[in-house]
Scaffold this motif. Structure first.
Motif, mmCIF file in Angstrom:
data_model
loop_
_atom_site.group_PDB
_atom_site.id
_atom_site.type_symbol
_atom_site.label_atom_id
_atom_site.label_comp_id
_atom_site.label_asym_id
_atom_site.label_seq_id
_atom_site.Cartn_x
_atom_site.Cartn_y
_atom_site.Cartn_z
ATOM 1 N N ALA A 48 11.457 -53.646 -20.705
ATOM 2 C CA ALA A 48 11.682 -54.295 -22.005
ATOM 3 C C ALA A 48 12.538 -53.465 -22.941
ATOM 4 O O ALA A 48 12.700 -53.832 -24.112
ATOM 5 N N CYS A 49 13.115 -52.356 -22.452
ATOM 6 C CA CYS A 49 13.809 -51.445 -23.373
ATOM 7 C C CYS A 49 15.111 -52.029 -23.916
ATOM 8 O O CYS A 49 15.580 -51.600 -24.969
ATOM 9 N N ARG A 50 15.723 -53.003 -23.232
ATOM 10 C CA ARG A 50 16.947 -53.603 -23.775
ATOM 11 C C ARG A 50 16.653 -54.381 -25.047
ATOM 12 O O ARG A 50 17.419 -54.331 -26.013
ATOM 13 N N ARG A 51 15.531 -55.115 -25.051
ATOM 14 C CA ARG A 51 15.190 -55.926 -26.226
ATOM 15 C C ARG A 51 14.444 -55.126 -27.292
ATOM 16 O O ARG A 51 14.615 -55.380 -28.482
ATOM 17 N N TYR A 52 13.619 -54.181 -26.870
ATOM 18 C CA TYR A 52 12.822 -53.397 -27.826
ATOM 19 C C TYR A 52 13.028 -51.908 -27.541
ATOM 20 O O TYR A 52 12.123 -51.233 -27.016
ATOM 21 N N PRO A 53 14.195 -51.385 -27.864
ATOM 22 C CA PRO A 53 14.502 -50.003 -27.456
ATOM 23 C C PRO A 53 13.605 -48.952 -28.089
ATOM 24 O O PRO A 53 13.212 -47.986 -27.419
ATOM 25 N N VAL A 54 13.258 -49.101 -29.373
ATOM 26 C CA VAL A 54 12.458 -48.072 -30.046
ATOM 27 C C VAL A 54 11.028 -48.070 -29.522
ATOM 28 O O VAL A 54 10.455 -47.013 -29.203
ATOM 29 N N VAL A 55 10.423 -49.245 -29.420
ATOM 30 C CA VAL A 55 9.045 -49.335 -28.908
ATOM 31 C C VAL A 55 8.982 -48.822 -27.473
ATOM 32 O O VAL A 55 8.088 -48.045 -27.107
ATOM 33 N N ALA A 56 9.938 -49.250 -26.650
ATOM 34 C CA ALA A 56 9.946 -48.812 -25.259
ATOM 35 C C ALA A 56 10.127 -47.302 -25.159
ATOM 36 O O ALA A 56 9.474 -46.637 -24.335
ATOM 37 N N LEU A 57 10.994 -46.744 -26.000
ATOM 38 C CA LEU A 57 11.221 -45.298 -25.979
ATOM 39 C C LEU A 57 9.941 -44.553 -26.324
ATOM 40 O O LEU A 57 9.594 -43.543 -25.692
ATOM 41 N N PRO A 73 4.208 -33.139 -12.503
ATOM 42 C CA PRO A 73 5.068 -33.417 -11.348
ATOM 43 C C PRO A 73 6.428 -32.736 -11.427
ATOM 44 O O PRO A 73 7.295 -32.997 -10.578
ATOM 45 N N GLY A 74 6.666 -31.913 -12.412
ATOM 46 C CA GLY A 74 7.952 -31.238 -12.542
ATOM 47 C C GLY A 74 8.928 -32.016 -13.419
ATOM 48 O O GLY A 74 8.541 -32.865 -14.231
ATOM 49 N N VAL A 75 10.218 -31.730 -13.237
ATOM 50 C CA VAL A 75 11.233 -32.326 -14.106
ATOM 51 C C VAL A 75 11.402 -33.824 -13.863
ATOM 52 O O VAL A 75 12.071 -34.508 -14.644
ATOM 53 N N SER A 76 10.806 -34.357 -12.781
ATOM 54 C CA SER A 76 10.928 -35.789 -12.534
ATOM 55 C C SER A 76 10.288 -36.614 -13.646
ATOM 56 O O SER A 76 10.634 -37.788 -13.832
ATOM 57 N N ALA A 77 9.354 -36.020 -14.407
ATOM 58 C CA ALA A 77 8.751 -36.737 -15.530
ATOM 59 C C ALA A 77 9.764 -37.002 -16.637
ATOM 60 O O ALA A 77 9.550 -37.882 -17.484
ATOM 61 N N ALA A 78 10.862 -36.259 -16.643
ATOM 62 C CA ALA A 78 11.870 -36.449 -17.694
ATOM 63 C C ALA A 78 12.815 -37.594 -17.382
ATOM 64 O O ALA A 78 13.472 -38.120 -18.299
ATOM 65 N N PHE A 79 12.887 -38.022 -16.113
ATOM 66 C CA PHE A 79 13.877 -39.039 -15.760
ATOM 67 C C PHE A 79 13.669 -40.371 -16.498
ATOM 68 O O PHE A 79 14.626 -40.936 -17.028
ATOM 69 N N PRO A 80 12.442 -40.929 -16.544
ATOM 70 C CA PRO A 80 12.267 -42.182 -17.305
ATOM 71 C C PRO A 80 12.594 -42.021 -18.782
ATOM 72 O O PRO A 80 13.137 -42.929 -19.412
ATOM 73 N N VAL A 81 12.263 -40.845 -19.351
ATOM 74 C CA VAL A 81 12.560 -40.619 -20.762
ATOM 75 C C VAL A 81 14.074 -40.555 -20.980
ATOM 76 O O VAL A 81 14.602 -41.082 -21.972
ATOM 77 N N LEU A 82 14.782 -39.935 -20.058
ATOM 78 C CA LEU A 82 16.242 -39.882 -20.157
ATOM 79 C C LEU A 82 16.833 -41.296 -20.144
ATOM 80 O O LEU A 82 17.749 -41.607 -20.917
ATOM 81 N N ALA A 83 16.310 -42.153 -19.262
ATOM 82 C CA ALA A 83 16.805 -43.534 -19.205
ATOM 83 C C ALA A 83 16.541 -44.262 -20.516
ATOM 84 O O ALA A 83 17.415 -44.974 -21.041
ATOM 85 N N ALA A 84 15.329 -44.097 -21.072
ATOM 86 C CA ALA A 84 15.004 -44.766 -22.332
ATOM 87 C C ALA A 84 15.835 -44.207 -23.490
ATOM 88 O O ALA A 84 16.249 -44.961 -24.388
#
Length: 391
Positions: A48-57, A73-84
């Motif tokens: 839903a981040c395209r429609r609600y970017p701030v809430v999703a972030l 789990p290491g730096v892999s936890a940062a990948f979803p945050v980077l996408a958001a």
């Protein structure tokens, strides 16, 4: 929903990567039910981040920090945050993207320090994560600017096409009027002389008790028919068929089309509607059309009000909106406004187009009418009438 599918698939892929990395990392804790729920929340938020970017972030940042604290789990936890972060910056939420980046980086590194991670590992992770988040923010801003540039190019192409069409129509109208003037100045005078002379000859013949010759009567009849046909031709040249179909009687259709585009429009009419000269009726319609088009394109979320006022000596049309225009930021007149002004002033009228004092924009055109019957005509037609156009 189709536009959200790539985001949902990205969230699914990142969730699988995160859980797989947590299962394979030697220093990671066991993944529990709560951790799976946190990963699922991240996946839904990314969808839903395209429609609600701030809430999703916000959801992704909190969920990934919780997973990092619980499972590590290491730096892999940062990948979803980077996408958001990238999507938020691309959607124009630069402040939220920057704050989320700082919060996640600070919390991530603080957890590593508090759990006595080796200094070498922290030194390696810090510039790596910092570079990633800076790149995500910059990439989002660049993508947004590129999209704005492409939209501007597309808008310019549309405006250029419309300008070419308007110029072509204007040149065609000018050419029609030139042909009409040439026909009037040459043929009308010659045919009028022939008709008058033939009529005089027929009258004199009958006055002297003689029967006019068949040739003379044929000349008189043919000249009259030619004069009538010439009048019809001049009327067609001065009133092309495409212009005859529009007028202020069709303002409600314009309003309905604008409402369909998402702009509320209210139409009011003052004074009893009456027959107007074709040029003024068409010009009033075009002013309302152009003004409503500008409201839909440039005013943002706004309501438009159209007012048509019939007065004994003047027709006034105005379009006002409550958009974001203000006197503090004057609007540079474009092709549409310039063409509108030329159309109005060409009929002896006045046009005012400016931002209102309380925000919004106002377009007001006033056309003079000669007498209660509204017999005003365009300057070109007036000149041809003075030159002796047949009634």
């Amino acid at each position: 929903m189709r536009r959200d599918l790539p985001y949902a698939l990205s969230g699914l892929a990142l969730g699988a990567l995160l859980l797989g990395n947590a299962a394979l990392a030697p220093d990671a804790a066991a993944v529990g039910a709560v951790d799976v729920v946190l990963v699922l929340a991240m996946m839904v938020a990314l969808a839903a981040c395209r429609r609600y970017p701030v809430v999703a972030l916000g959801v992704v940042t909190v969920a990934m920090l919780a997973v990092h604290v619980r499972v590590h789990p290491g730096v892999s936890a940062a990948f979803p945050v980077l996408a958001a972060v990238y999507v938020a910056a691309w959607r124009g939420q630069r402040a939220a993207a920057a704050v989320a980046s700082l919060v996640f980086l600070g919390s991530f590194l603080a957890r590593d320090i508090s759990t006595a991670q080796t200094g070498q590992l922290i030194v390696e992770r810090t510039p790596l994560l910092l570079g990633w988040f800076v790149a995500a923010n910059v990439a989002g801003l660049v993508a947004r600017q590129r999209r704005a540039y492409l939209e501007q190019v597309e808008q310019r192409a549309i405006e250029a096409e419309r300008t070419r069409e308007e110029m072509a129509l204007r040149r065609a109208g000018e050419e029609r009027l030139r042909i009409a003037r040439d026909l009037h100045d040459s043929l009308t005078h010659s045919i009028s002389v022939i008709k008058v002379q033939a009529g005089i000859a027929v009258h004199l013949a009958r006055k002297h008790g003689e029967q006019p010759s068949a040739t003379l009567l044929a000349i008189q009849e043919a000249s009259g028919a030619a004069m009538r046909e010439l009048r019809t031709t001049l009327d067609v040249l001065r009133s092309p068929a495409d212009e005859d179909r529009v007028g202020l009687a069709r303002v409600d259709e314009l309003a309905e089309r604008t409402r369909a585009a998402g702009v509320p429009v209210h139409v009011t009419v003052s004074g009893p509607p009456r027959d107007l000269p074709a040029e003024i009726d068409q010009a009033g319609y075009r002013v309302v059309q152009e003004a409503l088009t500008n409201v839909a394109r440039h005013a943002g979320p706004a309501t438009a009000r159209v007012h048509v006022e019939y007065a004994p000596a003047q027709l006034t049309v105005s379009v006002t909106d409550d958009g974001h225009a203000s006197p503090a930021h004057p609007i540079t007149p474009g092709v549409g406004l310039r063409g509108m002004r030329e159309r109005v002033t060409g009929l002896g009228g006045t046009l005012r187009a400016a931002a209102a004092n309380d925000n919004g924009f106002t377009v007001r055109a006033a056309f003079p009418l000669d007498g209660p019957g509204g017999t005003a005509r365009s300057p070109v037609v007036q000149r041809t009438q003075r030159a002796g156009e047949p009634g």
